[in-house]
Design a protein around this motif. Sequence first.
Motif, short mmCIF file in Angstrom:
data_model
loop_
_atom_site.label_atom_id
_atom_site.label_comp_id
_atom_site.label_asym_id
_atom_site.label_seq_id
_atom_site.Cartn_x
_atom_site.Cartn_y
_atom_site.Cartn_z
N ALA A 139 139.09 37.51 7.46
CA ALA A 139 140.19 38.42 7.37
C ALA A 139 139.91 39.83 8.08
O ALA A 139 140.77 40.39 8.38
CB ALA A 139 140.78 38.51 6.27
N GLN A 140 138.53 40.33 7.76
CA GLN A 140 138.21 41.51 8.16
C GLN A 140 137.91 41.39 9.64
O GLN A 140 137.51 42.46 10.41
CB GLN A 140 136.90 41.95 7.39
N GLY A 141 138.12 40.47 10.30
CA GLY A 141 137.72 40.16 11.55
C GLY A 141 136.38 39.75 11.89
O GLY A 141 136.23 39.60 13.26
N HIS A 142 135.65 39.42 11.37
CA HIS A 142 134.22 38.64 11.57
C HIS A 142 134.40 37.69 12.10
O HIS A 142 135.09 36.66 11.63
CB HIS A 142 133.29 38.90 10.38
N ILE A 150 132.91 28.86 17.53
CA ILE A 150 132.13 28.59 16.45
C ILE A 150 132.30 29.97 15.47
O ILE A 150 131.97 31.06 16.09
CB ILE A 150 130.71 28.33 16.72
N LEU A 151 132.81 29.81 14.48
CA LEU A 151 132.87 31.08 13.43
C LEU A 151 131.85 31.15 12.60
O LEU A 151 131.33 32.24 12.18
CB LEU A 151 134.14 31.01 12.91
N ASP A 182 127.59 39.26 12.95
CA ASP A 182 128.26 40.19 12.42
C ASP A 182 128.49 40.39 10.95
O ASP A 182 128.93 41.07 10.51
CB ASP A 182 129.60 40.74 13.11
N ALA A 183 128.09 39.02 10.50
CA ALA A 183 128.14 39.11 8.90
C ALA A 183 127.36 37.94 8.47
O ALA A 183 127.02 36.89 9.04
CB ALA A 183 129.86 38.68 8.54
N THR A 187 134.55 48.74 13.43
CA THR A 187 134.65 48.72 14.88
C THR A 187 135.61 47.92 15.38
O THR A 187 135.78 47.07 14.50
CB THR A 187 133.36 48.22 15.37
N PRO A 188 136.21 48.10 16.49
CA PRO A 188 137.35 47.23 17.36
C PRO A 188 136.75 45.92 17.47
O PRO A 188 135.62 45.85 17.69
CB PRO A 188 137.87 47.88 18.25
#
Lengths: 375, 375
Positions: free
Chosen positions: A183-186, A243-244, A277-278, A371-372
């Motif tokens: 949800a935070q965009g990661h 792939i997330l 990023d996470a 960051t965007p």
Amino acid sequence: MFNRNSITTQKDIAEACLVSRATVGAILAGGKAATRYNEETRRRVLAAAKELRYRPHRAAQLMRRSQSNLIGIIHFGAGLEAADKANMLLAQELNAAGFDYVAMDMNWQGGGVERAIEELVQARVEGVLISHIQEVLEDRHIEILLHAGIPVVSINGERRKNVSLICDNITKAFSQLTSHLLAQGHRHILQILPQVGKEAYRSSLRAWGERKNGFVTAISTLGRWKEAAEVSFSMNLFEGEEILGVTMYQNPRAYEMLKRPVYHFCKRLCASGFRPDALVCSNDAYAIEAIMAALEMGLSIPEDLAVTGYDNDRIGEFPILGITTAEQDLKGICAAGVQTLIKHRENPSLPATTQTFDSELILRTSCGRTTPLLA
Amino acid sequence: MFNRNSITTQKDIAEACLVSRATVGAILAGGKAATRYNEETRRRVLAAAKELRYRPHRAAQLMRRSQSNLIGIIHFGAGLEAADKANMLLAQELNAAGFDYVAMDMNWQGGGVERAIEELVQARVEGVLISHIQEVLEDRHIEILLHAGIPVVSINGERRKNVSLICDNITKAFSQLTSHLLAQGHRHILQILPQVGKEAYRSSLRAWGERKNGFVTAISTLGRWKEAAEVSFSMNLFEGEEILGVTMYQNPRAYEMLKRPVYHFCKRLCASGFRPDALVCSNDAYAIEAIMAALEMGLSIPEDLAVTGYDNDRIGEFPILGITTAEQDLKGICAAGVQTLIKHRENPSLPATTQTFDSELILRTSCGRTTPLLA
DNA sequence: CTGAAAGCGCTTACAG
DNA sequence: CTGAAAGCGCTTACAG
């Protein structure tokens, strides 16, 4: 040197009050039997007991009674904060329920598991609570207890045959933590897990399997999930096919051999130039390792790397760390654990059950995204 | 339900082997008595004992013997790493010396100190080790033990009447830590101590008094020392007369009421604009609070503020923290503690003694000085 | 209302 | 070489 003479027995009181030992025993025992005696006699006996600082000889009581009123707690304290707290709560609950307890820390235990179990049997405990069970405790150890007619309940442990399990819902917590990151965009989320044994064995470990399942569940709602061993990990894994999430198994024995497996991995990762990023860590202790490594490598949390933990360790509250995590309902778990043990003790034929408690999500700064998002 | 029938007694073995219970008892006891018996009889009894999974009934042994072979450990674990480690080492040493132990965590104890002491007396322990004694344990509690003929040894605790003390040399460690800061060029060194009770009482607390004395000793070699209460603290205290060190007492009850007294103080300090160039903290846990506050306020460690701790907690090893600290010789202290207790047990008339162990200085990055000294 | 007695499981002198 | 017996401190039916 043990000084027998300084210890008062019922016999001493009987002699002092000029009554029989049986009278003293009955009056001291209290309850029904005591009320039959003359008020005056009772007062004299009680006064003498106090005067002479009488204390019942537990060993003698134990031998005479069929019940020891003792519950054993096997734990693996001295390390994780959450485990320590659980042990404290179990002790409190037992006391509140009128039981005494004897706690065995398997990290202390000189003679190993074998001996700890033996001590509990010897002590004639009426039940055993296993807190945060680990692999060192094998099925055969539990068999010994069950075979001796001692009920066993597992608190936050693994599933065992004929043992009721009271535990946190790890799957749900890890699913929520991962969903929050999404949800935070990661979009490049790495979960780090130890590589213990073969896949089939690992998945059978509740704490391991649920962490993975929770992660996979959340990732799968938005995209694809992959798994990889540490040796073959590279950012390529995140390429193509949306792939997330990737679950990476650290090199075998990294958790045993290395002092800080996640810290060392994260340093290598940062040095290698590419990074997710996470990071989803198994608990707060590992999240701290990750954060320490990241800060040391000059990264910012969460701008460069978001991190989640599990357990809500106190240190995570410091804003510098601000660890996003989940806190187990230890109070609920421990209370239910003691109640379940009591039920098994009263009714040995009761089948083993499982009861889970949800953890509370605690959102802090370690996983915000400022960051965007890249397209 | 406690299942008596599943537990084998000597009687069961006697019946199975067609010998008397006395024979079984003597053979099982081992030693001199056992050797008198026929080799064949011995073998049969031992085999039956194993076969029937015989375990001695500790309560019965205890009642019969004059010795329980049990040592009590009173500790205040579940918190400080060093204390936890000490407790583990004590347990190991006791096992190695052939004793069993029962550990009582005063942070768990439902019924409080009173009850814990009573349990130990009831359990007929032959000695008690008090680890990292705290104020909750009063002289009268120790009196109860001594009065019951149970020797008591204090590990890293306070000085008590008739109790041998085995401890670390805190004075020396704090003197060395402070000297190191001075050698690094720090000239505005602040020591933070809690304000417990009146001055006379505080100084009587070994852990408190030695921390202060060590600091004062080192400061005095190069300049002057002052003390102040938190309310009256300001950088003016460092002005004139070559004041190099100030010991500041935090507001009463800050340590009890507040969750992180040093963290909160340091944040206020940083916000106020003036600050010392070095902080001497009572232990690593407090040093971490100070560092977390400083980092949060945008300061660099050690460029803007140097920090020292005590205990060598694992987390201090992370380079980001890199806490300069001192590590107690816990192994030496615990081994000596157990040996001392054994001596007292064997010879009750032995007078109480004190034995101190030096700590090892561990220099890390948290107290270097990289900016040039102001004139 | 109170006391004599048995027995929990073990150890240990003592007798044979 | 082995067994009968006492007793540790307590609880609990049982008798009076």
